[in-house]
Design a protein around this motif. Structure first.
Motif, short mmCIF file in Angstrom:
data_model
loop_
_atom_site.label_atom_id
_atom_site.label_comp_id
_atom_site.label_asym_id
_atom_site.label_seq_id
_atom_site.Cartn_x
_atom_site.Cartn_y
_atom_site.Cartn_z
N ASN A 190 -30.39 48.58 55.72
CA ASN A 190 -30.09 50.22 55.65
C ASN A 190 -31.16 50.82 56.38
OD1 ASN A 190 -31.93 49.13 53.79
ND2 ASN A 190 -31.59 50.52 52.03
N GLY A 191 -31.97 50.01 57.28
CA GLY A 191 -32.86 51.06 58.35
C GLY A 191 -33.89 50.12 58.82
N VAL A 192 -34.98 50.47 59.01
CA VAL A 192 -35.94 49.90 59.76
C VAL A 192 -37.42 50.11 59.23
CG1 VAL A 192 -36.34 51.87 61.32
CG2 VAL A 192 -36.95 49.30 62.15
N GLN A 213 -42.36 59.07 49.42
CA GLN A 213 -41.26 59.75 49.89
C GLN A 213 -41.93 60.51 51.56
OE1 GLN A 213 -40.21 62.84 47.17
NE2 GLN A 213 -38.36 61.49 46.60
N TYR A 214 -43.27 60.51 51.58
CA TYR A 214 -43.99 60.94 52.75
C TYR A 214 -43.89 59.92 53.81
CZ TYR A 214 -47.12 63.84 55.49
OH TYR A 214 -47.99 64.31 56.56
N HIS A 215 -43.54 58.56 53.55
CA HIS A 215 -43.51 57.70 54.30
C HIS A 215 -41.83 57.23 54.95
CE1 HIS A 215 -47.44 57.32 52.50
NE2 HIS A 215 -47.76 56.37 53.52
N VAL A 216 -41.14 58.19 54.48
CA VAL A 216 -39.67 57.58 54.69
C VAL A 216 -39.07 58.92 55.24
CG1 VAL A 216 -37.42 57.14 53.51
CG2 VAL A 216 -39.57 56.38 52.23
N VAL A 217 -38.52 58.66 56.21
CA VAL A 217 -37.40 59.46 57.08
C VAL A 217 -36.17 58.97 57.00
CG1 VAL A 217 -37.48 60.50 59.26
CG2 VAL A 217 -39.73 59.65 58.50
N TYR A 221 -32.30 54.59 56.69
CA TYR A 221 -34.07 55.23 56.68
C TYR A 221 -34.95 54.48 57.47
CZ TYR A 221 -32.13 56.45 52.10
OH TYR A 221 -31.42 56.98 50.95
N THR A 222 -35.99 55.02 57.74
CA THR A 222 -37.07 54.53 58.45
C THR A 222 -38.26 54.65 57.50
OG1 THR A 222 -36.17 55.27 60.67
CG2 THR A 222 -38.64 54.79 60.50
N VAL A 223 -38.91 53.55 57.52
CA VAL A 223 -39.97 53.40 56.28
C VAL A 223 -41.30 53.36 57.06
CG1 VAL A 223 -41.15 52.40 54.34
CG2 VAL A 223 -38.56 52.97 54.53
N PHE A 224 -42.42 54.02 57.11
CA PHE A 224 -43.67 53.78 57.63
C PHE A 224 -44.53 53.10 56.43
CE2 PHE A 224 -41.96 57.00 60.40
CZ PHE A 224 -41.84 56.55 61.61
N ALA A 225 -44.52 51.78 56.30
CA ALA A 225 -45.08 50.96 55.19
C ALA A 225 -46.36 50.75 55.19
CB ALA A 225 -44.17 49.74 55.13
N PRO A 226 -47.04 51.27 54.33
CA PRO A 226 -48.56 51.10 54.33
C PRO A 226 -48.86 49.45 53.83
CG PRO A 226 -48.35 53.21 53.35
CD PRO A 226 -47.07 52.25 53.36
N SER A 227 -49.85 48.86 54.66
CA SER A 227 -50.13 47.44 54.16
C SER A 227 -51.17 47.51 52.93
CB SER A 227 -50.80 46.79 55.34
OG SER A 227 -52.13 47.27 55.56
N ASN A 228 -51.16 46.43 52.25
CA ASN A 228 -51.88 46.30 51.30
C ASN A 228 -53.20 46.57 51.43
OD1 ASN A 228 -49.89 44.96 49.87
ND2 ASN A 228 -50.92 42.92 50.14
N THR A 269 -39.67 65.53 60.18
CA THR A 269 -39.75 65.75 58.88
C THR A 269 -39.25 64.51 57.85
OG1 THR A 269 -39.00 67.69 59.20
CG2 THR A 269 -38.85 67.34 56.87
N THR A 270 -40.16 64.15 56.77
CA THR A 270 -39.74 63.05 56.01
C THR A 270 -38.70 63.67 54.64
OG1 THR A 270 -41.42 63.70 54.36
CG2 THR A 270 -42.15 62.58 56.21
N VAL A 271 -38.24 62.54 54.12
CA VAL A 271 -37.38 62.79 52.85
C VAL A 271 -37.92 63.61 51.83
CG1 VAL A 271 -35.91 61.00 53.30
CG2 VAL A 271 -37.81 60.94 51.71
N GLY A 272 -39.51 63.87 51.83
CA GLY A 272 -39.70 64.50 50.79
C GLY A 272 -40.03 66.09 51.61
N GLY A 273 -39.84 66.43 52.65
CA GLY A 273 -39.68 67.67 53.20
C GLY A 273 -41.08 67.93 53.93
#
Length: 185
Positions: free
Chosen positions: A172-174, A108-112, A72-79, A135-139
């Motif tokens: 399992n990803g980045v 899910q919109y933040h995960v590819v 997976y690739t996660v675009f992780a929003p900070s606090n 496309t994200t995992v949420g489609g």
């Protein structure tokens, strides 16, 4: 006598096979434990700037998915990104049981699927004439572009965010830390 000898040899072979099977199982369990200790969920848990994201992931029951084997690739929003959300979309609101489905969709919109390092993303952007859509995992779709040397993402609501820290490796990803929460239509 030959029958006893053969039976004894078969028993010894069976015992050896059982020992090997137990060893393999123990090695596999140790490998699984090590992988989970360096999973996306654990990497995020060890970063104070992502504590709100970690809480949200747990509230949406996505922590297991991001702890298990996969890519997976996660675009992780900070606090800080979560603090910028309007009051009706605050993490306190999204964390309520009635909003679990919406929270799950937002996360899910933040995960590819697949690993997209910063280098690969820049290469894809340049190869797609400056705007790369995926496309994200949420489609849902995200569009990446460059602003100078920085990677920016545009969500479906046309909001833009910047990758402030890229290529945080996990088993399992980045993870790429971003400074806004991505929202879809």
């Amino acid at each position: 006598m030959d029958a006893n000898k053969k039976a004894m040899e078969e028993k010894v072979a069976m015992d050896e096979a059982n020992v090997k099977a137990r060893e393999m199982k123990m090695k596999e369990e140790a490998k699984q434990k090590e992988m989970m200790a360096t999973s996306i969920t654990e990497v995020a848990s060890n970063n104070q700037e992502l504590s709100t994201l970690v809480s949200a992931v747990k509230a949406a029951d996505l922590d297991k998915m991001l702890s298990e084997p996969g890519s997976y690739t996660v675009f992780a929003p900070s606090n800080n990104a979560f603090e910028k959300l309007p009051k009706n979309m605050s993490i306190a609101e999204l964390g309520k049981p009635d909003n679990k489905e919406l929270l799950t969709k937002i996360l899910q919109y933040h995960v590819v699927s697949g690993v997209i390092t910063s280098d690969k993303l820049v290469e894809a952007i340049n190869g797609a004439n400056g705007k790369y859509t995926f496309t994200t995992v949420g489609g849902k779709e995200l569009t990446a572009s460059l602003k100078g040397e920085k990677i920016t993402l545009k969500d479906e609501k046309r909001n833009k965010t910047e990758v402030v820290l890229g290529n945080v490796k996990a088993s399992n990803g980045v993870v790429h830390v971003i400074n806004d929460v991505l929202l879809m239509k």
